[in-house]
Design a protein around this motif. Structure first.
Motif, PDB file in Angstrom:
ATOM      1  N   GLU A 166       0.827  -1.207   0.000  1.00 43.44           N
ATOM      2  CA  GLU A 166       0.000   0.000   0.000  1.00 43.44           C
ATOM      3  C   GLU A 166       0.861   1.257   0.000  1.00 43.44           C
ATOM      4  O   GLU A 166       0.505   2.267  -0.612  1.00 43.44           O
ATOM      5  CB  GLU A 166      -0.923   0.011   1.219  1.00 43.44           C
ATOM      6  CG  GLU A 166      -1.855  -1.196   1.325  1.00 43.44           C
ATOM      7  CD  GLU A 166      -1.295  -2.276   2.229  1.00 43.44           C
ATOM      8  OE1 GLU A 166      -2.097  -2.912   2.934  1.00 43.44           O
ATOM      9  OE2 GLU A 166      -0.057  -2.470   2.241  1.00 43.44           O
ATOM     10  N   ALA A 167       2.013   1.204   0.689  1.00 40.21           N
ATOM     11  CA  ALA A 167       2.904   2.366   0.721  1.00 40.21           C
ATOM     12  C   ALA A 167       3.511   2.612  -0.653  1.00 40.21           C
ATOM     13  O   ALA A 167       3.657   3.766  -1.092  1.00 40.21           O
ATOM     14  CB  ALA A 167       3.996   2.162   1.767  1.00 40.21           C
ATOM     15  N   VAL A 168       3.881   1.538  -1.341  1.00 45.80           N
ATOM     16  CA  VAL A 168       4.421   1.680  -2.697  1.00 45.80           C
ATOM     17  C   VAL A 168       3.373   2.297  -3.618  1.00 45.80           C
ATOM     18  O   VAL A 168       3.668   3.212  -4.400  1.00 45.80           O
ATOM     19  CB  VAL A 168       4.888   0.310  -3.228  1.00 45.80           C
ATOM     20  CG1 VAL A 168       5.230   0.395  -4.710  1.00 45.80           C
ATOM     21  CG2 VAL A 168       6.092  -0.184  -2.442  1.00 45.80           C
ATOM     22  N   LEU A 169       2.133   1.816  -3.520  1.00 44.27           N
ATOM     23  CA  LEU A 169       1.062   2.367  -4.348  1.00 44.27           C
ATOM     24  C   LEU A 169       0.814   3.839  -4.049  1.00 44.27           C
ATOM     25  O   LEU A 169       0.666   4.664  -4.961  1.00 44.27           O
ATOM     26  CB  LEU A 169      -0.223   1.572  -4.115  1.00 44.27           C
ATOM     27  CG  LEU A 169      -0.337   0.217  -4.795  1.00 44.27           C
ATOM     28  CD1 LEU A 169      -1.560  -0.523  -4.277  1.00 44.27           C
ATOM     29  CD2 LEU A 169      -0.404   0.359  -6.307  1.00 44.27           C
ATOM     30  N   ALA A 170       0.752   4.183  -2.766  1.00 41.30           N
ATOM     31  CA  ALA A 170       0.494   5.570  -2.389  1.00 41.30           C
ATOM     32  C   ALA A 170       1.627   6.478  -2.841  1.00 41.30           C
ATOM     33  O   ALA A 170       1.385   7.597  -3.334  1.00 41.30           O
ATOM     34  CB  ALA A 170       0.300   5.670  -0.873  1.00 41.30           C
ATOM     35  N   ALA A 171       2.873   6.026  -2.688  1.00 40.23           N
ATOM     36  CA  ALA A 171       4.017   6.831  -3.118  1.00 40.23           C
ATOM     37  C   ALA A 171       3.979   7.056  -4.630  1.00 40.23           C
ATOM     38  O   ALA A 171       4.245   8.161  -5.114  1.00 40.23           O
ATOM     39  CB  ALA A 171       5.311   6.150  -2.707  1.00 40.23           C
ATOM     40  N   GLU A 172       3.641   6.023  -5.369  1.00 36.83           N
ATOM     41  CA  GLU A 172       3.545   6.164  -6.826  1.00 36.83           C
ATOM     42  C   GLU A 172       2.466   7.174  -7.201  1.00 36.83           C
ATOM     43  O   GLU A 172       2.678   8.046  -8.064  1.00 36.83           O
ATOM     44  CB  GLU A 172       3.243   4.813  -7.461  1.00 36.83           C
ATOM     45  CG  GLU A 172       3.062   4.883  -8.961  1.00 36.83           C
ATOM     46  CD  GLU A 172       2.585   3.570  -9.562  1.00 36.83           C
ATOM     47  OE1 GLU A 172       2.416   3.524 -10.801  1.00 36.83           O
ATOM     48  OE2 GLU A 172       2.363   2.608  -8.809  1.00 36.83           O
ATOM     49  N   GLU A 173       1.310   7.038  -6.591  1.00 40.87           N
ATOM     50  CA  GLU A 173       0.220   7.970  -6.880  1.00 40.87           C
ATOM     51  C   GLU A 173       0.636   9.411  -6.584  1.00 40.87           C
ATOM     52  O   GLU A 173       0.357  10.330  -7.360  1.00 40.87           O
ATOM     53  CB  GLU A 173      -1.015   7.599  -6.060  1.00 40.87           C
ATOM     54  CG  GLU A 173      -1.711   6.328  -6.514  1.00 40.87           C
ATOM     55  CD  GLU A 173      -2.434   6.533  -7.824  1.00 40.87           C
ATOM     56  OE1 GLU A 173      -3.425   7.271  -7.857  1.00 40.87           O
ATOM     57  OE2 GLU A 173      -1.966   5.964  -8.827  1.00 40.87           O
ATOM     58  N   ALA A 174       1.306   9.613  -5.457  1.00 41.86           N
ATOM     59  CA  ALA A 174       1.730  10.961  -5.073  1.00 41.86           C
ATOM     60  C   ALA A 174       2.792  11.496  -6.023  1.00 41.86           C
ATOM     61  O   ALA A 174       2.746  12.663  -6.441  1.00 41.86           O
ATOM     62  CB  ALA A 174       2.244  10.945  -3.640  1.00 41.86           C
ATOM     63  N   LEU A 175       3.766  10.664  -6.370  1.00 38.35           N
ATOM     64  CA  LEU A 175       4.827  11.112  -7.277  1.00 38.35           C
ATOM     65  C   LEU A 175       4.272  11.546  -8.621  1.00 38.35           C
ATOM     66  O   LEU A 175       4.761  12.501  -9.229  1.00 38.35           O
ATOM     67  CB  LEU A 175       5.841   9.990  -7.488  1.00 38.35           C
ATOM     68  CG  LEU A 175       6.951   9.817  -6.468  1.00 38.35           C
ATOM     69  CD1 LEU A 175       7.875   8.682  -6.894  1.00 38.35           C
ATOM     70  CD2 LEU A 175       7.760  11.105  -6.274  1.00 38.35           C
ATOM     71  N   VAL A 185       1.601  14.501   5.479  1.00 41.56           N
ATOM     72  CA  VAL A 185       2.655  15.187   4.717  1.00 41.56           C
ATOM     73  C   VAL A 185       2.099  15.598   3.363  1.00 41.56           C
ATOM     74  O   VAL A 185       1.696  14.760   2.548  1.00 41.56           O
ATOM     75  CB  VAL A 185       3.888  14.280   4.529  1.00 41.56           C
ATOM     76  CG1 VAL A 185       4.917  14.959   3.619  1.00 41.56           C
ATOM     77  CG2 VAL A 185       4.504  13.952   5.884  1.00 41.56           C
ATOM     78  N   GLU A 186       2.078  16.887   3.118  1.00 43.51           N
ATOM     79  CA  GLU A 186       1.603  17.404   1.836  1.00 43.51           C
ATOM     80  C   GLU A 186       2.713  17.296   0.798  1.00 43.51           C
ATOM     81  O   GLU A 186       3.874  17.614   1.062  1.00 43.51           O
ATOM     82  CB  GLU A 186       1.181  18.864   1.985  1.00 43.51           C
ATOM     83  CG  GLU A 186       0.636  19.476   0.710  1.00 43.51           C
ATOM     84  CD  GLU A 186       0.220  20.928   0.893  1.00 43.51           C
ATOM     85  OE1 GLU A 186      -0.081  21.594  -0.125  1.00 43.51           O
ATOM     86  OE2 GLU A 186       0.206  21.394   2.056  1.00 43.51           O
ATOM     87  N   MET A 187       2.369  16.828  -0.382  1.00 48.07           N
ATOM     88  CA  MET A 187       3.333  16.770  -1.474  1.00 48.07           C
ATOM     89  C   MET A 187       3.635  18.196  -1.955  1.00 48.07           C
ATOM     90  O   MET A 187       2.727  18.923  -2.332  1.00 48.07           O
ATOM     91  CB  MET A 187       2.788  15.930  -2.628  1.00 48.07           C
ATOM     92  CG  MET A 187       2.662  14.451  -2.317  1.00 48.07           C
ATOM     93  SD  MET A 187       4.263  13.620  -2.059  1.00 48.07           S
ATOM     94  CE  MET A 187       4.997  13.746  -3.699  1.00 48.07           C
ATOM     95  N   GLN A 188       4.888  18.550  -1.932  1.00 47.77           N
ATOM     96  CA  GLN A 188       5.288  19.894  -2.352  1.00 47.77           C
ATOM     97  C   GLN A 188       5.331  20.038  -3.871  1.00 47.77           C
ATOM     98  O   GLN A 188       5.309  21.156  -4.389  1.00 47.77           O
ATOM     99  CB  GLN A 188       6.664  20.221  -1.762  1.00 47.77           C
ATOM    100  CG  GLN A 188       6.692  20.245  -0.248  1.00 47.77           C
ATOM    101  CD  GLN A 188       5.730  21.275   0.320  1.00 47.77           C
ATOM    102  OE1 GLN A 188       5.772  22.456  -0.047  1.00 47.77           O
ATOM    103  NE2 GLN A 188       4.834  20.823   1.200  1.00 47.77           N
ATOM    104  N   ALA A 189       5.412  18.923  -4.571  1.00 46.45           N
ATOM    105  CA  ALA A 189       5.423  18.912  -6.037  1.00 46.45           C
ATOM    106  C   ALA A 189       5.236  17.467  -6.468  1.00 46.45           C
ATOM    107  O   ALA A 189       5.171  16.554  -5.633  1.00 46.45           O
ATOM    108  CB  ALA A 189       6.739  19.478  -6.583  1.00 46.45           C
ATOM    109  N   SER A 190       5.136  17.237  -7.766  1.00 43.81           N
ATOM    110  CA  SER A 190       5.069  15.873  -8.289  1.00 43.81           C
ATOM    111  C   SER A 190       6.015  15.745  -9.469  1.00 43.81           C
ATOM    112  O   SER A 190       6.388  16.733 -10.104  1.00 43.81           O
ATOM    113  CB  SER A 190       3.640  15.512  -8.710  1.00 43.81           C
ATOM    114  OG  SER A 190       3.337  16.071  -9.975  1.00 43.81           O
ATOM    115  N   LEU A 191       6.385  14.514  -9.783  1.00 48.19           N
ATOM    116  CA  LEU A 191       7.223  14.293 -10.954  1.00 48.19           C
ATOM    117  C   LEU A 191       6.465  14.556 -12.242  1.00 48.19           C
ATOM    118  O   LEU A 191       7.078  14.778 -13.299  1.00 48.19           O
ATOM    119  CB  LEU A 191       7.760  12.862 -10.954  1.00 48.19           C
ATOM    120  CG  LEU A 191       8.707  12.484  -9.820  1.00 48.19           C
ATOM    121  CD1 LEU A 191       9.272  11.082 -10.051  1.00 48.19           C
ATOM    122  CD2 LEU A 191       9.847  13.487  -9.677  1.00 48.19           C
ATOM    123  N   ALA A 192       5.131  14.552 -12.171  1.00 42.29           N
ATOM    124  CA  ALA A 192       4.323  14.829 -13.358  1.00 42.29           C
ATOM    125  C   ALA A 192       4.551  16.244 -13.866  1.00 42.29           C
ATOM    126  O   ALA A 192       4.228  16.551 -15.014  1.00 42.29           O
ATOM    127  CB  ALA A 192       2.848  14.609 -13.053  1.00 42.29           C
TER     128      ALA A 192
END
Length: 426
Positions: A166-175, A185-192
């Motif tokens: 689940e952590a891998v999935l959540a990290a991927e979604e956030a990235l 923790v709010e994402m400050q940016a994304s790789l998208a």
């Protein structure tokens, strides 16, 4: 995938399936069934992170013999930079902000999240300067007469790893910009903001996961994979004394010191004959060496070997082994390229069901891609085919059962230079 459709699956099989499918629905299904991911968060005082992105050994679990256990769930994100020419400083800042957000959300461990970002030769072609002499990063190529892999040339690859799928999935979604926060923790940016995803590959490693996921092409319908095997071929790998150290694979000088090179081969497994025609001793002889089978060193999956495959006890003369036993072992061949008695590559490979077929993502780290090439050439066992019973892919280690589909080479920079590096200044 919906929870109601998978009530009969064990948790580990359910999560593995979710990781393979990916996306918000898969993550939501896991959360609906078991709640929010319970991966470890960083300590209240923050965490001190190593300059080496690949410094995982001190942060993963170990077995009773002290062997490092790779995180159970993996995702490889293949990315292309979204703009022409050299990356902008603004994109570097966004990339670093996205990666830093993951580090604030998860502990740097198998119980939290481990990850790396690496770059291909194609990425560095956009610059008007060569990589420094301390970095050897050739284009990928076929490395035997009997393989014809597609050659991967994405700009970058992100490797996500955790014991918590689940952590891998959540990290991927956030990235990738599909999730605004990870816990508190709010994402400050994304790789998208800087990259486009061009491929996604997944996998797993660890006791029970291969047995839970053997209903795929390449494995007999008899479900022969042992229940406690960590890999599809039924044996342990990654013994501590049969792995290069992180120091051995680190680049030693220049702007990419404390980085390394990475190669990833996608391999299809065809195990009908492995399990259908070979008995346990024959599999031991081809995976390790015939000496191991003769002496009964491997009773089941290899747990009793401790922290070493004991390959140093195999005869060094491969031709003599071929003449006496009519076969040579996979580990026995690879041991011929050790330096000062130690391996020269650090394996972090894992199994996969991508494409609904049994496979391996063979991920290795080495100071120079030449070290991997040397190891692969030893694995080919070409010179031993002068013995009548050794053919290029028969009685020659495990070559009969493995088929390289894709291969790519990458530079894995140190942490301080991981965000869209230039060849010279990082």
């Amino acid at each position: 995938m919906t929870p109601s459709a998978n009530r009969g699956l064990s948790r580990r099989a359910f999560v593995r399936t979710a990781v393979a499918i990916g996306g918000a629905p898969a993550l939501d299904a896991c959360i609906e069934r078991w709640g929010a991911p319970d991966a470890a968060r960083p300590p209240d005082g923050g965490q001190s992170l190593p300059e080496r992105q690949f410094a995982w050994d001190e942060s993963v679990a170990t077995d009773e013999a002290g062997n490092h256990l790779g995180p159970r769930h993996r995702v490889l994100l293949y990315l292309d930079y979204a703009r022409e020419g050299e990356p902008t400083d603004a994109d570097r800042e966004r990339t670093e902000a996205a990666l830093g957000s993951l580090e604030r959300a998860y502990e740097w461990s198998n119980d939290g999240l481990l990850f790396t970002v690496s770059y291909s030769p194609a990425y560095f072609e956009r610059f008007g300067a060569d990589l420094p002499e301390s970095v050897e990063l050739p284009e990928p190529e076929a490395l035997s007469s009997f393989e014809d892999p597609a050659l991967d040339r994405p700009d970058a690859v992100v490797h996500l790893a955790s014991d918590h799928g689940e952590a891998v999935l959540a990290a991927e979604e956030a990235l990738m910009g599909d999730r605004e926060s990870l816990g508190d923790v709010e994402m400050q940016a994304s790789l998208a903001d800087a990259f486009e995803r061009v491929d996604r590959r997944t996998g797993f490693i660890g006791d029970g996961l291969p047995a839970d996921n053997q209903d795929v092409a390449g494995i007999p319908d008899s479900e022969p994979v042992p229940e406690d095997a960590p890999l599809y071929m039924g044996f342990k790998s990654g013994f501590r004394k049969n792995q290069a150290s992180e120091d051995r694979v680190a680049i030693e000088s220049g702007p990419f010191a404390d980085g390394t090179t990475q190669q990833i081969s996608q391999i299809r497994l065809r195990l009908d004959d492995w399990y259908g025609e070979q008995d346990h001793d024959e599999r031991v002889g081809e995976m390790f060496c015939p000496f191991h089978a003769e002496e009964g060193l491997v009773e089941e999956t290899g747990e009793e070997l401790g922290d070493s495959s004991r390959v140093e006890e195999c005869p060094e003369d491969l031709d003599a082994t071929a003449r006496e036993h009519g076969r040579i072992g996979h580990a026995q061949k690879n041991a011929t390229v050790r330096e000062d008695g130690s391996p020269i590559i650090l394996r972090r490979d894992f199994n996969s069901t991508d494409g609904d077929e049994a496979g391996v993502h063979f991920l290795s780290l080495q100071r120079s891609i030449a070290d991997f090439v040397k190891t692969r050439e030893a694995m080919n066992g070409t010179e031993q085919t002068r013995n009548l019973e050794i053919r290029q892919r028969v009685n020659n280690g495990i070559l009969e059962y493995t088929f390289v589909k894709r291969r790519g080479n990458y530079l894995l920079p140190p942490r301080s230079r991981r965000a869209l590096p230039t060849p010279r200044s990082g």
